[in-house]
Design a protein around this motif. Sequence first.
Motif, short mmCIF file in Angstrom:
data_model
loop_
_atom_site.label_atom_id
_atom_site.label_comp_id
_atom_site.label_asym_id
_atom_site.label_seq_id
_atom_site.Cartn_x
_atom_site.Cartn_y
_atom_site.Cartn_z
N ALA A 182 0.82 -1.22 0.00
CA ALA A 182 0.00 0.00 0.00
C ALA A 182 0.85 1.26 0.00
CB ALA A 182 -0.94 -0.01 1.20
N ALA A 183 2.08 1.17 0.54
CA ALA A 183 2.96 2.34 0.61
C ALA A 183 3.35 2.85 -0.78
CB ALA A 183 4.22 1.99 1.41
N PHE A 184 3.20 2.01 -1.80
CA PHE A 184 3.56 2.41 -3.16
C PHE A 184 2.36 2.92 -3.95
CE2 PHE A 184 6.97 -0.50 -2.01
CZ PHE A 184 8.08 0.21 -2.41
N SER A 185 1.24 3.10 -3.29
CA SER A 185 0.04 3.57 -3.99
C SER A 185 0.24 4.95 -4.59
CB SER A 185 -1.16 3.57 -3.04
OG SER A 185 -0.90 4.39 -1.92
N GLY A 186 1.15 5.75 -3.98
CA GLY A 186 1.40 7.09 -4.49
C GLY A 186 2.27 7.10 -5.73
#
Length: 387
Positions: free
Chosen positions: A255-259
């Motif tokens: 989820a941390a790479f959603s940006g």
Amino acid sequence: MKLFGSSLILSGTALGAGMLAIPMVLAQFGFVLSLVLMLIIFIGTTYATLLLTEACTKTETSSGLSSVALATLGVKGKYAMNLFFYMLLLCMMVAYSLGIGDLLHKLFLSFGINVANPICYSIFSLLMGVIVISGKSYIDKLNRVLFILMVVMLCVVIASLFSKINLGYLTQTANFTLFDLVKYSTVIFTSFTSMVVIPSLVEYNKDATPKQLRNMVLLGSAIPLLCYLTWLFAIVGNLGTDQISQFNHISELIAAFSGHSLLLKGVISVFSALALVTSFLGVSMALYDQNRDAISEHKGLCFGLTFVVPLLLASIFSNQFVSMLDYAGMILVFLAIWGPLAMAVQVRKPQHLLPESSLIYTVSGGNIGLIMTFFFGVFIFVSWFVQ
């Protein structure tokens, strides 16, 4: 190709745990210190794996660890190794099941379908069980496809992340002590250890020369090291130590790479799933062979012991992915370090009867290598109690 496929099984068994757990436990130490720790553990685990390979080639029957232990350590040694082997494999099966369940749950949620974690990993586990009991050739072929696909995904992820590397993050460290460094050595140790498949692979490649078996182990051990270092470099360089140290679950890391982009997030999700699947295949193959070797040849009974029992344990130890790897690390000291060490000592004694085959392998290093292996095991053993 059999030897190459065997190396990939060896690599795939290790990668599932490490690719997902290593960023979450090593980020706090920074990249350089993590590199040193990984190299030390890589050398120790690889040498111990070669010792087990030697023991397997110097016994008549090597289809399972139970038979090798009986031939080298006697009845008591056999029961002790079986106990540790079952405890280890169950811990790893539970850890991989929980990781896969978490990923599948999030995948279904993205399509608006809420499927509980236990249902996700139960269906997956039983389907994989059908493949495992079909034979090693099927596991080998499926694992090659999955592993190559996983490497392609890794290359895509690395290419995307390297363009956004923040070099300042690589030297960044959180507040930690020497005890913290020692404390997490068991998780890293677990991530490098795939010796559980060695008896199965030696039997699968029974016509291989000693040099070929050695190279199979070296390649199968070096691939995870290269992948871990590249992966850690990319993850830490993009997210930084402070953010990664707060993750407890695989889905949080993804989820941390959603940006970054939805495509990158999707690729990382697929890559993480493949890493877990290849590890699950290797570990379940080893557990299935162990059950057939030590308990019964009956396929139905072995299927239940290999795939149903871990599902029951997974329902008890839910949300304990990293913890299960930690427990496995403690057990591995006896099974993956001191066990192969004791076996190698026995098969090198003059009174040990070697098989008639000339295809037997002896690890170089002599007594110095054996002594260093013993103290490496002491280091990992002590690190578990630091917690």
